[in-house]
Motif scaffolding. Structure first.
Motif, PDB file in Angstrom:
ATOM      1  N   UNK A  72       4.315   9.031  -5.419  1.00 18.06           N
ATOM      2  CA  UNK A  72       3.774  10.388  -5.144  1.00 18.06           C
ATOM      3  C   UNK A  72       5.142  11.287  -5.011  1.00 18.06           C
ATOM      4  N   UNK A  73       6.100  10.646  -4.494  1.00 14.41           N
ATOM      5  CA  UNK A  73       7.150  11.586  -4.042  1.00 14.41           C
ATOM      6  C   UNK A  73       7.847  12.502  -5.068  1.00 14.41           C
ATOM      7  N   UNK A 121       0.907  -1.161  -0.111  1.00 12.47           N
ATOM      8  CA  UNK A 121      -0.172  -0.136  -0.015  1.00 12.47           C
ATOM      9  C   UNK A 121       0.911   1.286  -0.071  1.00 12.47           C
ATOM     10  N   UNK A 122       2.091   0.983   0.415  1.00 12.46           N
ATOM     11  CA  UNK A 122       2.952   2.087   0.463  1.00 12.46           C
ATOM     12  C   UNK A 122       3.550   2.682  -0.832  1.00 12.46           C
ATOM     13  N   UNK A 123       3.391   1.803  -1.807  1.00 10.71           N
ATOM     14  CA  UNK A 123       3.726   2.150  -3.033  1.00 10.71           C
ATOM     15  C   UNK A 123       3.285   3.232  -3.771  1.00 10.71           C
TER      16      UNK A 123
END
Ligand code: HEC
Length: 278
Positions: A91-92, A84-86
């Motif tokens: 977005x970074x 889920x962190x992908x």
């Protein structure tokens, strides 16, 4: 009948010796060769090669899975970045770009009235009045001088529209001006041109604002600047000076100038209407 070639037997023997299986030496080889020969009789040459061949690649034979090295196992077991962190990570770079944009200057929007006035002044007035309004061929505007002549902006706009020819030999501006009222044509040999046809009413307002506020040091009441110090200047009652069509109007919406470029508003009204005070 096919014989097992000698070189294969020799290799087999050497291999067995190396693995410690054929301890009794060459004597053992002969029965092995005979057995191999017997096999060959039944299955043919390919099968005959097999026993010898199988013995050769001892290290290549399928090994039992080795236990994982502790550091490999640690790697397999360690906590990984959850899936889920992908999107967050993805977005970074976008965030980076957005952040960088907040650091750069915002894109230039439409020039403010004062900015436009500065450009007009530099192009059309500075040659005679000096870059900072200090005067020269034209009169000094800076240091409050222009405000002494024109306590209200309307009369200054009229003067710039008509030039000194519009007041030839006649007083202009404040009649009780410090040092006496100005007289049209009374400043050396130079003449103040009429800008009626070379400035739109919007431009006239912009350049006169610039002369008063930036060169003359006029302090404009906050009520006359509803959009802030760099916004459009309004009348003292908050009504706009310029219509959307770019026509200068009085505080009650009547046209400020007639066809000849003269003020339609009596001076007495202008005096009380002036949105500024020193
Ligand atoms: C060719 C030179 C020249 C140019 C260009 C010129 N002026 Fe003048 N200006 C004069 C002269 C000369 C006077 C003095 C007129 C007089 O007293 O009769 C004057 C006077 C003025 C005054 C009155 C100052 C006072 O206190 O009496 C204002 C306001 C003014 N000019 C504004 C402008 C503006 C705005 C522009 C540009 C859009 C401009 N001038 C361009 C020569 C010039």
């Amino acid at each position: 009948m096919t014989e097992v070639p000698d070189h294969l037997l020799a290799r087999s023997r050497a291999r067995r010796a190396a693995l410690g299986l054929g301890g009794e030496g060459g004597g053992e080889a002969t029965p092995a060769a005979e057995a191999a020969g017997a096999e060959v009789e039944k299955a043919g040459p390919t099968a005959a090669a097999k026993p010898a061949a199988a013995a050769v690649p001892a290290e290549v034979a399928p090994k039992a899975p080795e236990p994982l090295a502790p550091y490999v196992e640690a790697n397999v077991r360690r906590k990984k970045i959850p899936y889920w962190a992908m999107p967050v990570l993805a977005f970074f770079p976008v965030w980076g770009v957005l952040y960088a944009q907040t650091l750069s200057k915002p894109p230039a929007t439409a020039a403010s009235q004062l900015d436009a006035g500065a450009v007009l002044y530099a192009n059309k007035c500075a040659s005679c009045h000096g870059g900072a309004g200090g005067g020269g061929v034209g009169r000094q505007l800076s240091g409050g001088e222009v405000l002494k002549t024109f306590p209200n902006i309307e009369q200054q706009m009229e003067f710039v529209r008509l030039g000194d020819a519009g007041f030839d030999g006649k007083p202009y501006g404040d009649p009780s001006r410090e040092g006496g009222a100005r007289t049209g044509g009374g400043f050396g040999s130079a003449r103040m041109p009429a800008f009626k046809d070379s400035l739109t009413q919007t431009e006239l307002f912009e350049v006169v604002r610039y002369e008063r506020e930036k060169l003359g040091g006029e302090k404009v009441d906050a009520k006359a600047l509803p959009d802030g110090p760099d916004g459009k200047r309004a009348h003292a009652n908050g009504k706009p000076y310029l219509t959307d069509a770019g026509v200068l109007v009085t505080s009650d919406g009547k046209e400020l100038f007639d066809k000849d470029g003269k003020l339609t508003t009596p001076e007495t009204v202008l005096g009380t209407e002036a949105s500024s005070s020193g």
